[in-house]
Design a protein around this motif. Sequence first.
Motif, PDB file in Angstrom:
ATOM      1  N   ASP A   1       0.779  -1.236   0.000  1.00  0.00           N
ATOM      2  CA  ASP A   1       0.000   0.000   0.000  1.00  0.00           C
ATOM      3  C   ASP A   1       0.813   1.291   0.000  1.00  0.00           C
ATOM      4  OD1 ASP A   1      -2.400  -1.461   0.068  1.00  0.00           O
ATOM      5  OD2 ASP A   1      -2.235  -1.703   2.246  1.00  0.00           O
ATOM      6  N   ALA A   2       2.012   1.282   0.593  1.00  0.00           N
ATOM      7  CA  ALA A   2       2.779   2.528   0.687  1.00  0.00           C
ATOM      8  C   ALA A   2       2.990   3.205  -0.667  1.00  0.00           C
ATOM      9  CB  ALA A   2       4.115   2.279   1.379  1.00  0.00           C
ATOM     10  N   PRO A   3       3.334   2.445  -1.738  1.00  0.00           N
ATOM     11  CA  PRO A   3       3.553   3.112  -3.033  1.00  0.00           C
ATOM     12  C   PRO A   3       2.286   3.720  -3.631  1.00  0.00           C
ATOM     13  CG  PRO A   3       4.591   0.935  -2.984  1.00  0.00           C
ATOM     14  CD  PRO A   3       3.675   1.012  -1.801  1.00  0.00           C
ATOM     15  N   ARG A   4       1.109   3.345  -3.113  1.00  0.00           N
ATOM     16  CA  ARG A   4      -0.151   3.847  -3.666  1.00  0.00           C
ATOM     17  C   ARG A   4      -0.601   5.151  -3.025  1.00  0.00           C
ATOM     18  NH1 ARG A   4      -3.738  -1.769  -3.831  1.00  0.00           N
ATOM     19  NH2 ARG A   4      -2.257  -3.023  -5.036  1.00  0.00           N
ATOM     20  N   HIS A   5       0.023   5.539  -1.947  1.00  0.00           N
ATOM     21  CA  HIS A   5      -0.358   6.778  -1.268  1.00  0.00           C
ATOM     22  C   HIS A   5      -0.022   7.970  -2.156  1.00  0.00           C
ATOM     23  CE1 HIS A   5      -0.701   9.763   1.955  1.00  0.00           C
ATOM     24  NE2 HIS A   5      -1.230   8.829   2.721  1.00  0.00           N
ATOM     25  N   ARG A   6      -0.816   9.026  -2.052  1.00  0.00           N
ATOM     26  CA  ARG A   6      -0.569  10.209  -2.900  1.00  0.00           C
ATOM     27  C   ARG A   6       0.725  10.911  -2.511  1.00  0.00           C
ATOM     28  NH1 ARG A   6      -2.617  14.988  -0.302  1.00  0.00           N
ATOM     29  NH2 ARG A   6      -3.607  14.461   1.673  1.00  0.00           N
ATOM     30  N   SER A   7       1.208  10.681  -1.276  1.00  0.00           N
ATOM     31  CA  SER A   7       2.493  11.222  -0.845  1.00  0.00           C
ATOM     32  C   SER A   7       3.569  10.155  -1.016  1.00  0.00           C
ATOM     33  CB  SER A   7       2.427  11.642   0.626  1.00  0.00           C
ATOM     34  OG  SER A   7       3.729  11.806   1.164  1.00  0.00           O
ATOM     35  N   PRO A   8       4.762  10.534  -1.492  1.00  0.00           N
ATOM     36  CA  PRO A   8       5.833   9.549  -1.621  1.00  0.00           C
ATOM     37  C   PRO A   8       6.384   9.081  -0.284  1.00  0.00           C
ATOM     38  CG  PRO A   8       6.674  11.733  -2.111  1.00  0.00           C
ATOM     39  CD  PRO A   8       5.185  11.875  -1.957  1.00  0.00           C
ATOM     40  N   ASN A   9       5.988   9.750   0.813  1.00  0.00           N
ATOM     41  CA  ASN A   9       6.547   9.426   2.119  1.00  0.00           C
ATOM     42  C   ASN A   9       5.507   9.044   3.167  1.00  0.00           C
ATOM     43  OD1 ASN A   9       9.344  10.022   1.451  1.00  0.00           O
ATOM     44  ND2 ASN A   9       8.740  12.167   1.380  1.00  0.00           N
ATOM     45  N   ALA A  10       4.387   9.742   3.224  1.00  0.00           N
ATOM     46  CA  ALA A  10       3.415   9.515   4.299  1.00  0.00           C
ATOM     47  C   ALA A  10       2.870   8.093   4.300  1.00  0.00           C
ATOM     48  CB  ALA A  10       2.266  10.513   4.191  1.00  0.00           C
ATOM     49  N   GLY A  11       2.788   7.472   3.127  1.00  0.00           N
ATOM     50  CA  GLY A  11       2.232   6.129   3.054  1.00  0.00           C
ATOM     51  C   GLY A  11       3.044   5.085   3.796  1.00  0.00           C
ATOM     52  N   TRP A  12       4.335   5.319   3.983  1.00  0.00           N
ATOM     53  CA  TRP A  12       5.185   4.318   4.637  1.00  0.00           C
ATOM     54  C   TRP A  12       4.835   4.160   6.112  1.00  0.00           C
ATOM     55  CZ3 TRP A  12       9.191   1.371   2.333  1.00  0.00           C
ATOM     56  CH2 TRP A  12       9.304   1.567   0.948  1.00  0.00           C
ATOM     57  N   PRO A  13       4.897   5.196   6.928  1.00  0.00           N
ATOM     58  CA  PRO A  13       4.505   4.996   8.328  1.00  0.00           C
ATOM     59  C   PRO A  13       3.018   4.720   8.510  1.00  0.00           C
ATOM     60  CG  PRO A  13       4.958   7.313   7.905  1.00  0.00           C
ATOM     61  CD  PRO A  13       5.392   6.562   6.688  1.00  0.00           C
ATOM     62  N   GLU A  14       2.170   5.318   7.677  1.00  0.00           N
ATOM     63  CA  GLU A  14       0.739   5.086   7.813  1.00  0.00           C
ATOM     64  C   GLU A  14       0.382   3.639   7.514  1.00  0.00           C
ATOM     65  OE1 GLU A  14      -1.855   7.754   5.768  1.00  0.00           O
ATOM     66  OE2 GLU A  14      -0.947   9.552   6.647  1.00  0.00           O
ATOM     67  N   SER A  15       0.923   3.095   6.435  1.00  0.00           N
ATOM     68  CA  SER A  15       0.612   1.708   6.098  1.00  0.00           C
ATOM     69  C   SER A  15       1.205   0.762   7.130  1.00  0.00           C
ATOM     70  CB  SER A  15       1.124   1.362   4.699  1.00  0.00           C
ATOM     71  OG  SER A  15       2.532   1.534   4.599  1.00  0.00           O
ATOM     72  N   ALA A  16       2.401   1.081   7.639  1.00  0.00           N
ATOM     73  CA  ALA A  16       3.009   0.229   8.672  1.00  0.00           C
ATOM     74  C   ALA A  16       2.136   0.194   9.916  1.00  0.00           C
ATOM     75  CB  ALA A  16       4.405   0.736   9.003  1.00  0.00           C
ATOM     76  N   MET A  17       1.639   1.348  10.346  1.00  0.00           N
ATOM     77  CA  MET A  17       0.789   1.387  11.537  1.00  0.00           C
ATOM     78  C   MET A  17      -0.536   0.693  11.274  1.00  0.00           C
ATOM     79  SD  MET A  17       0.799   2.390  14.720  1.00  0.00           S
ATOM     80  CE  MET A  17       1.851   3.821  15.012  1.00  0.00           C
ATOM     81  N   ALA A  18      -1.107   0.886  10.078  1.00  0.00           N
ATOM     82  CA  ALA A  18      -2.368   0.223   9.744  1.00  0.00           C
ATOM     83  C   ALA A  18      -2.213  -1.291   9.807  1.00  0.00           C
ATOM     84  CB  ALA A  18      -2.831   0.652   8.352  1.00  0.00           C
ATOM     85  N   GLY A  19      -1.159  -1.812   9.184  1.00  0.00           N
ATOM     86  CA  GLY A  19      -0.941  -3.255   9.200  1.00  0.00           C
ATOM     87  C   GLY A  19      -0.639  -3.781  10.586  1.00  0.00           C
ATOM     88  N   ALA A  20       0.099  -3.011  11.380  1.00  0.00           N
ATOM     89  CA  ALA A  20       0.438  -3.437  12.743  1.00  0.00           C
ATOM     90  C   ALA A  20      -0.799  -3.565  13.617  1.00  0.00           C
ATOM     91  CB  ALA A  20       1.421  -2.458  13.365  1.00  0.00           C
ATOM     92  N   LEU A  21      -1.776  -2.684  13.419  1.00  0.00           N
ATOM     93  CA  LEU A  21      -2.975  -2.650  14.261  1.00  0.00           C
ATOM     94  C   LEU A  21      -4.152  -3.396  13.663  1.00  0.00           C
ATOM     95  CD1 LEU A  21      -2.921   1.113  15.344  1.00  0.00           C
ATOM     96  CD2 LEU A  21      -1.944  -0.842  16.555  1.00  0.00           C
ATOM     97  N   GLY A  22      -4.033  -3.855  12.415  1.00  0.00           N
ATOM     98  CA  GLY A  22      -5.156  -4.507  11.758  1.00  0.00           C
ATOM     99  C   GLY A  22      -6.252  -3.544  11.371  1.00  0.00           C
ATOM    100  N   LEU A  23      -5.869  -2.331  10.950  1.00  0.00           N
ATOM    101  CA  LEU A  23      -6.818  -1.300  10.559  1.00  0.00           C
ATOM    102  C   LEU A  23      -6.670  -0.948   9.087  1.00  0.00           C
ATOM    103  CD1 LEU A  23      -6.411   1.193  13.558  1.00  0.00           C
ATOM    104  CD2 LEU A  23      -8.300  -0.404  13.201  1.00  0.00           C
ATOM    105  N   ARG A  24      -7.610  -0.133   8.604  1.00  0.00           N
ATOM    106  CA  ARG A  24      -7.442   0.572   7.333  1.00  0.00           C
ATOM    107  C   ARG A  24      -7.375   2.058   7.647  1.00  0.00           C
ATOM    108  NH1 ARG A  24     -11.233  -0.439   2.360  1.00  0.00           N
ATOM    109  NH2 ARG A  24     -12.904  -0.326   3.910  1.00  0.00           N
ATOM    110  N   LEU A  25      -6.343   2.710   7.140  1.00  0.00           N
ATOM    111  CA  LEU A  25      -6.150   4.136   7.364  1.00  0.00           C
ATOM    112  C   LEU A  25      -6.107   4.868   6.031  1.00  0.00           C
ATOM    113  CD1 LEU A  25      -3.359   3.974  10.108  1.00  0.00           C
ATOM    114  CD2 LEU A  25      -5.827   4.261  10.468  1.00  0.00           C
ATOM    115  N   ALA A  26      -6.088   6.191   6.108  1.00  0.00           N
ATOM    116  CA  ALA A  26      -6.067   7.071   4.930  1.00  0.00           C
ATOM    117  C   ALA A  26      -7.399   6.951   4.195  1.00  0.00           C
ATOM    118  CB  ALA A  26      -4.863   6.783   4.043  1.00  0.00           C
ATOM    119  N   GLY A  27      -7.397   6.655   2.892  1.00  0.00           N
ATOM    120  CA  GLY A  27      -8.629   6.647   2.134  1.00  0.00           C
ATOM    121  C   GLY A  27      -9.110   8.053   1.818  1.00  0.00           C
TER     122      GLY A  27
END
Length: 324
Positions: A244-270
């Motif tokens: 998911d990180a490469p699909r984020h509109r930001s080249p950077n924000a998707g990395w920590p956001e996707s990591a936290m989403a996967g760690a917690l079993g959530l969906r974030l951003a959208g």
Amino acid sequence: MYASLALAGLAVEAICGYPRWLFRAIGHPVSWIGRLIAWCDNAWNRPSHTFARRRLTGILALAVCLAATAAVSVGLVLVAHSLLPQPLALVILGVLASAFIAQRSLDEHVRAVADALETRTLDDARHAVAQIVGRDTTALDGSAVSRAAIESLSENFSDGIVAPVFWMVIAGLPGAALYKTINTADSMIGHKSERHRAFGWAAARLDDVVNLPASRLAALWIAAAASLLPGTSARGALSAVRHDAPRHRSPNAGWPESAMAGALGLRLAGPRVYGGKTVEDHWMGTGRTDATAADIRRALRVYQLACVLQAATVALLAAALVFG
């Protein structure tokens, strides 16, 4: 390498943060930088100028702000090392460096959202999360407020903590100060509004570049923390980053956001609403969207351990440089 300075800055910030009384008395280095950026914006960003000229003056404004920051920060380092014994210079510069790290304040702001959801009203929670996100919060339900808080925690872990520490290790106090200048300029003028699309172009592009290493490191610290905490998943974090990180509109924000989403079993951003306009973005993670205050507190535990892991790594690097 300035790992000892970074370690000193982390320690000072973890112990006392940036005192509120000091902020009320003299402001904060980032607010001083912000005033210079705002002056350049008001003085040089003229709507009557052509797009190309506004882009050029935006480059000039960023250069002026960086030059001023470099002059002050390098001057402070030279004065400290010329007038003080080395151990005392390290302590003084560590206190100054701590102002560019936001571990405590980020924890406090995100925790306030969970507290409001649990003990006060949804409007209170919306107000609390509005302090740390740029999106419209007036229509968010409890799940959206919780997700927004976790997304802000994840992204700000990268650009408010990991990035300044990374550049501090590389280039000392000036490295952290220059990074914060770029990051502040991006937050103030780097957005794609009609006024700043041209003038803020340089700030936005440079911010993308200087945040590249930190965003990847932040995802790594989050995954590492998840591997040590019960109820969180390092495998989920790494899988979400990969997909998911490469699909984020930001080249950077998707990395920590996707990591936290996967760690917690959530969906974030959208999809999110900014200034009355819906911004379509990919979801990060494949879990549930019905986040709660309990999920915010789980994210805070991951964040806290990730900060500890980063500090431990900096400490090991500092020891290796001193004794190696």
